[in-house]
Design a protein around this motif. Structure first.
Motif, PDB file in Angstrom:
ATOM      1  N   UNK A  12       0.837  -1.202   0.000  1.00 42.93           N
ATOM      2  CA  UNK A  12       0.000   0.000   0.000  1.00 42.93           C
ATOM      3  C   UNK A  12       0.872   1.252   0.000  1.00 42.93           C
ATOM      4  N   UNK A  13       1.959   1.187  -0.764  1.00 40.36           N
ATOM      5  CA  UNK A  13       2.898   2.297  -0.820  1.00 40.36           C
ATOM      6  C   UNK A  13       2.675   3.113  -2.102  1.00 40.36           C
ATOM      7  N   UNK A  14       3.114   4.352  -2.062  1.00 32.99           N
ATOM      8  CA  UNK A  14       3.034   5.249  -3.209  1.00 32.99           C
ATOM      9  C   UNK A  14       4.416   5.844  -3.429  1.00 32.99           C
ATOM     10  N   UNK A  15       4.842   5.908  -4.690  1.00 28.75           N
ATOM     11  CA  UNK A  15       6.077   6.624  -5.019  1.00 28.75           C
ATOM     12  C   UNK A  15       5.669   7.905  -5.733  1.00 28.75           C
ATOM     13  N   UNK A  16       6.108   9.019  -5.177  1.00 28.94           N
ATOM     14  CA  UNK A  16       5.820  10.336  -5.728  1.00 28.94           C
ATOM     15  C   UNK A  16       7.097  10.853  -6.373  1.00 28.94           C
ATOM     16  N   UNK A  17       6.981  11.401  -7.584  1.00 32.30           N
ATOM     17  CA  UNK A  17       8.117  11.993  -8.287  1.00 32.30           C
ATOM     18  C   UNK A  17       7.767  13.406  -8.720  1.00 32.30           C
ATOM     19  N   UNK A  18       8.731  14.288  -8.530  1.00 30.31           N
ATOM     20  CA  UNK A  18       8.545  15.690  -8.886  1.00 30.31           C
ATOM     21  C   UNK A  18       9.802  16.175  -9.594  1.00 30.31           C
ATOM     22  N   UNK A  19       9.659  16.726 -10.792  1.00 26.61           N
ATOM     23  CA  UNK A  19      10.789  17.314 -11.504  1.00 26.61           C
ATOM     24  C   UNK A  19      10.944  18.771 -11.092  1.00 26.61           C
ATOM     25  N   UNK A  55      19.844  21.412 -16.641  1.00 31.42           N
ATOM     26  CA  UNK A  55      20.059  20.582 -15.453  1.00 31.42           C
ATOM     27  C   UNK A  55      18.870  20.720 -14.506  1.00 31.42           C
ATOM     28  N   UNK A  56      18.546  19.649 -13.850  1.00 33.64           N
ATOM     29  CA  UNK A  56      17.445  19.672 -12.900  1.00 33.64           C
ATOM     30  C   UNK A  56      17.574  18.526 -11.920  1.00 33.64           C
ATOM     31  N   UNK A  57      16.575  18.375 -11.091  1.00 31.33           N
ATOM     32  CA  UNK A  57      16.534  17.317 -10.097  1.00 31.33           C
ATOM     33  C   UNK A  57      15.157  16.674 -10.122  1.00 31.33           C
ATOM     34  N   UNK A  58      15.128  15.398  -9.731  1.00 26.59           N
ATOM     35  CA  UNK A  58      13.857  14.719  -9.521  1.00 26.59           C
ATOM     36  C   UNK A  58      13.794  14.333  -8.048  1.00 26.59           C
ATOM     37  N   UNK A  59      12.774  14.828  -7.385  1.00 30.06           N
ATOM     38  CA  UNK A  59      12.503  14.499  -5.993  1.00 30.06           C
ATOM     39  C   UNK A  59      11.691  13.210  -5.975  1.00 30.06           C
ATOM     40  N   UNK A  60      12.147  12.228  -5.234  1.00 27.53           N
ATOM     41  CA  UNK A  60      11.451  10.947  -5.090  1.00 27.53           C
ATOM     42  C   UNK A  60      11.022  10.801  -3.635  1.00 27.53           C
ATOM     43  N   UNK A  61       9.757  10.455  -3.421  1.00 28.20           N
ATOM     44  CA  UNK A  61       9.224  10.280  -2.073  1.00 28.20           C
ATOM     45  C   UNK A  61       8.469   8.958  -2.036  1.00 28.20           C
ATOM     46  N   UNK A  62       8.774   8.136  -1.058  1.00 23.86           N
ATOM     47  CA  UNK A  62       8.058   6.880  -0.851  1.00 23.86           C
ATOM     48  C   UNK A  62       7.257   7.023   0.432  1.00 23.86           C
ATOM     49  N   UNK A  63       5.939   6.783   0.338  1.00 23.27           N
ATOM     50  CA  UNK A  63       5.091   6.941   1.520  1.00 23.27           C
ATOM     51  C   UNK A  63       3.911   5.976   1.461  1.00 23.27           C
ATOM     52  N   UNK A  64       3.206   5.903   2.570  1.00 22.32           N
ATOM     53  CA  UNK A  64       1.985   5.094   2.632  1.00 22.32           C
ATOM     54  C   UNK A  64       0.860   5.842   1.916  1.00 22.32           C
ATOM     55  N   UNK A  65      -0.040   5.094   1.332  1.00 21.05           N
ATOM     56  CA  UNK A  65      -1.172   5.683   0.594  1.00 21.05           C
ATOM     57  C   UNK A  65      -1.949   6.673   1.457  1.00 21.05           C
ATOM     58  N   UNK A  66      -2.126   6.372   2.739  1.00 23.55           N
ATOM     59  CA  UNK A  66      -2.986   7.224   3.578  1.00 23.55           C
ATOM     60  C   UNK A  66      -2.428   8.623   3.828  1.00 23.55           C
TER      61      UNK A  66
END
Length: 162
Positions: A12-19, A55-66
């Motif tokens: 029940x995990x979510x991976x969020x990505x932001x450029x 040049x840029x960055x990608x922010x990666x976040x792993x969290x629970x769905x809730x």
């Protein structure tokens, strides 16, 4: 021993990505610190070359769905992004066990990772090693190496290594 957790699968995990290509990188430490306070499991930033060869960055976040919506609200508020990608994620976590070993500078926690009951990983806890290195003004690598050796000795004494 501090605690023991069983090997399991979090589905029940979510991976969020932001450029990000137009945000002050000095803000990243604050951003990551706050995300961990929300209870996310992991945060990391990767350097990339974006469209138009910028040049840029990608922010990666792993969290629970809730907590996804709360995390997304925070990211929209605190970053310069106009869009967030997220996908369902499954994480297989090893069983974890923690032991304390005695180094010449003090006690240090060693984390043990097991798969199907067999030890496949072990490593000193960075924070403990860092604290001892600062306290005793010795190189971090000395503390880390000695804690790892003491952990290895403990595992051998317990006949846990094959």
């Amino acid at each position: 021993m501090k605690y023991n957790s069983d090997e399991h699968i979090d589905d029940q995990m979510i991976k969020i990505e932001v450029s990000l290509d137009d945000m002050n990188p000095e803000f990243y430490g604050y951003l990551m610190e706050q995300l961990f306070k929300f209870g996310v499991n992991d945060v990391y930033i990767v350097q990339v070359i974006m469209k138009k060869n910028r040049p840029g960055q990608v922010l990666h976040v792993l969290c629970r769905e809730e907590i996804r919506e709360k995390v997304m609200d925070f990211i929209f508020q605190e970053t310069t992004t106009l869009g967030i990608r997220y996908t369902p994620y499954t994480v297989h976590r090893l069983e974890r066990e923690f032991i304390e070993v005695e180094t010449e500078w003090g006690k240090c926690t060693v984390k043990i990772g097991k798969r199907a009951g067999k030890i496949v990983q072990f490593a000193p806890e960075y924070e403990d090693c860092m604290q001892l290195a600062k306290e005793h003004q010795v190189p971090l690598k000395w503390v880390y190496d000695q804690a790892k050796e003491k952990g290895y000795q403990w595992l051998n004494e317990q006949k846990l290594l094959e």
